[in-house]
Enzyme design. Structure first.
Site, mmCIF file in Angstrom:
data_model
loop_
_atom_site.group_PDB
_atom_site.id
_atom_site.type_symbol
_atom_site.label_atom_id
_atom_site.label_comp_id
_atom_site.label_asym_id
_atom_site.label_seq_id
_atom_site.Cartn_x
_atom_site.Cartn_y
_atom_site.Cartn_z
ATOM 1 N NE ARG A 1 -5.158 3.405 -0.473
ATOM 2 C CZ ARG A 1 -5.660 2.739 0.147
ATOM 3 N NH1 ARG A 1 -6.717 2.666 -0.367
ATOM 4 N NH2 ARG A 1 -5.336 1.535 1.229
ATOM 5 C CG ASP B 1 -2.466 0.760 1.217
ATOM 6 O OD1 ASP B 1 -1.436 2.193 0.186
ATOM 7 O OD2 ASP B 1 -3.366 0.669 1.964
#
Ligand code: ZN
Length: 211
Positions: free
Chosen positions: A140, A138
């Protein structure tokens, strides 16, 4: 875990509000507000319902762009249905915001997401595919989302999410998340393996998967 102690060293809030307009949708009428990060040029849109104030916690969904799920109705994930449900819940609530961040494929971008899907066609799961391409599971970050939340006048947040990392990410960016409101939709059959990977490898809280 709160992280007020990091707020002193945090970069200043460098986003500008570019434009806003009414947006009638199948779920109700919202305001759409466009922002741009002054340094990076990152663009981000918020769907706003009602008039948030800083003294009442506001229902917020951080939705990461998923072209395949949101637009093409892909059955590999539940993003499109989650977005629709979030719009519906916020419409019912009468006040809230959806921050739509353009971080396709958990931050790896659209082209790499298609590469990851090709690896999944060969049998990898979503996390293995990202790692094989040299990315973290991930990628983000939530700094720009946090700036948008503040710009919208929202103080405390009731976050529509199944993802504990997102709550931690927002808190690390200085957002006061006071509650998690779960958002579970009936998954498409092909998405079940993907959702189980999210639960087992990314810590998502999905209680209804085995039902
Ligand atoms: Zn998706």
């Amino acid at each position: 875990m709160r992280s007020e102690d990091t707020s002193i060293t945090r970069k200043p809030n460098k986003i500008e509000r570019i434009a806003e307009a009414n947006l009638p949708t199948e779920f109700g009428t919202f305001r759409i507000v466009g922002f741009r990060h002054i340094d990076t040029g990152e663009e981000i849109a918020a769907l706003l319902k009602g008039e948030p104030t800083s003294d009442v916690p506001v229902l917020v969904r951080i939705h990461s762009q998923c072209l395949t799920g949101d637009v093409f109705h892909s059955m590999k994930c539940d993003c499109g249905r989650q977005l629709q449900q979030a719009m519906d819940q916020i419409e019912q609530e009468g006040c809230g915001a959806i921050i739509y961040q353009l971080q396709e494929g958990r931050g790896i971008g659209l082209m790499n997401k298609i590469r990851a899907y090709a690896l999944q066609d060969q049998g990898m799961d979503t996390v293995e595919a990202n790692l094989t391409l040299g990315f973290e599971a991930d990628m983000r970050d939530y700094e720009t989302c946090a700036a948008v939340i503040k710009q919208l006048g929202i103080g405390a947040v009731r976050l529509l999410s199944n993802n504990p990392d997102k709550i931690e990410g927002l808190r690390a960016a200085g957002v006061d998340v006071v509650e998690r409101v779960s958002i579970e939709v009936e998954p498409h059959q092909p998405a079940i393996g993907y959702l189980k990977t999210k639960r087992e490898k990314l810590g998502h809280l999905l209680e209804n998967l085995d039902a």
